[in-house]
Design an enzyme around this catalytic site. Structure first.
Site, PDB file in Angstrom:
ATOM      1  N   ASP A 185       0.940  -1.189  -0.076  1.00  0.00           N
ATOM      2  CA  ASP A 185       0.102  -0.008   0.063  1.00  0.00           C
ATOM      3  C   ASP A 185       0.647   0.994  -0.055  1.00  0.00           C
ATOM      4  OD1 ASP A 185       0.310   1.036   3.176  1.00  0.00           O
ATOM      5  OD2 ASP A 185       0.058  -1.217   3.009  1.00  0.00           O
ATOM      6  N   ASP A 238       0.425   3.634   2.370  1.00  0.00           N
ATOM      7  CA  ASP A 238       0.201   4.231   3.738  1.00  0.00           C
ATOM      8  C   ASP A 238      -1.090   5.283   3.429  1.00  0.00           C
ATOM      9  OD1 ASP A 238       1.201   4.320   6.395  1.00  0.00           O
ATOM     10  OD2 ASP A 238       1.729   6.284   6.145  1.00  0.00           O
TER      11      ASP A 238
END
Length: 294
Positions: free
Chosen positions: A209, A211
């Site tokens: 991802d 974040d």
């Protein structure tokens, strides 16, 4: 030279290691408490491997509740000389997208709830930690990734936060502004403890991802992480299999001294050392604490 034993610390999504042969589930008591799970010893080709799922069976242990000292102590008692840590991480850079493996070699420790050392009152030690990752081990991991066609980058800085909640937007923007590359919840104090135990350490950040900073993608959540975990776990198993296939039979001396980290580290005078603590350090520091022949 010591016989090489390759340790694998499996992170989120990596709870077993298919392909192991001659499997043995080890029962190893540690004076530091219970590890995340009993380590599993086996072989891939001629390489001996000890595998442990960092979060336990079924991912029952959160990042701040892991007994990092017991995990590393048990790995040491199992004979591990070289430890590869596989961890799900977030990225602060567009050019480090989900699916990429990043072999970070520097860490920022922003944890506060974890026991950071095997040493303390009664036996104080200060290990050198300017270069947390063993460069020869990291190079072997990079070569295995290249051989398997796994997209990866070598080098970078990973910040370790406490968790279990993901970052706030302000935290994410701050960490990004520092120029750091990755964020995770488990590299510390794992890497520090491996150094104290004189185990060469390498880190593989499996990006899941961005974040919380990425305006278009939006903040990270469990659904995003799980979406990328399965593909990352498959690549991680291929990476380990290739690494094991080409691993040397003897442990390679570490250029940054990770396998001799305690040579000059213990500062407490022998007569001031606590026998109870010394007994707990029998595996971690036995090489330097064991009585020398007259």
């Amino acid at each position: 030279m010591a016989r090489a034993v390759l340790g694998i610390m499996g992170g989120s999504g990596l709870y077993d290691l298919p392909g192991l042969e001659q499997i043995e589930d080890l029962t190893i008591a540690s004076p530091w408490g219970l590890p995340s799970a009993p380590p599993r010893r086996g072989r891939i080709g001629t390489t001996e491997i000890v595998f442990m799922p960092r979060h336990g069976v079924g991912h029952a242990i959160g990042p701040s509740d892991i007994n990092y000292r017991a995990n590393i102590d048990v790995m040491k008692r199992a004979g591990v000389t070289d430890l590869v840590s596989l961890s799900a991480v977030g990225s602060f850079r567009e050019d480090l997208p989900p699916g990429l493996f990043v072999l970070a070699d520097q860490f920022i420790d922003r944890t506060s709830r974890r026991e950071p050392s095997f040493f303390g009152r009664g036996c104080v030690a200060h290990v050198a930690f300017s270069h947390p990752v063993g460069p020869l081990l990291q190079a072997r991991v990079a070569a295995a990734a290249a051989a398997e066609g796994i997209d990866h980058r070598t080098g970078g800085t990973a910040v370790c936060m406490e968790g279990p909640a993901f970052s706030t937007l302000a935290e994410s923007l701050f960490h990004k502004a520092q120029g750091w590359d990755l964020i995770g919840m488990t590299s510390m104090p794992e890497a520090k403890l491996a150094r104290e135990a004189e185990i060469s350490y390498a880190f593989v950040g499996m990006v899941t991802d961005f974040d919380a900073w990425h305006e278009e993608v939006g903040p990270v959540d469990v659904a995003q992480v799980i979406h990328h975990l399965h593909a990352n776990a498959d690549k991680a198993r291929r990476l380990v299999a290739r690494l094991a296939r080409d691993f040397p039979a003897e442990h390679e001396a570490c250029p940054v001294g990770s396998d001799r980290a305690l040579d000059m580290a213990i500062i407490t005078a022998p007569e001031a050392r606590d026998p109870a603590l010394l007994a707990r350090l029998d595996a971690v520091a036995g090489r330097v604490l064991a009585p020398r022949p007259a």
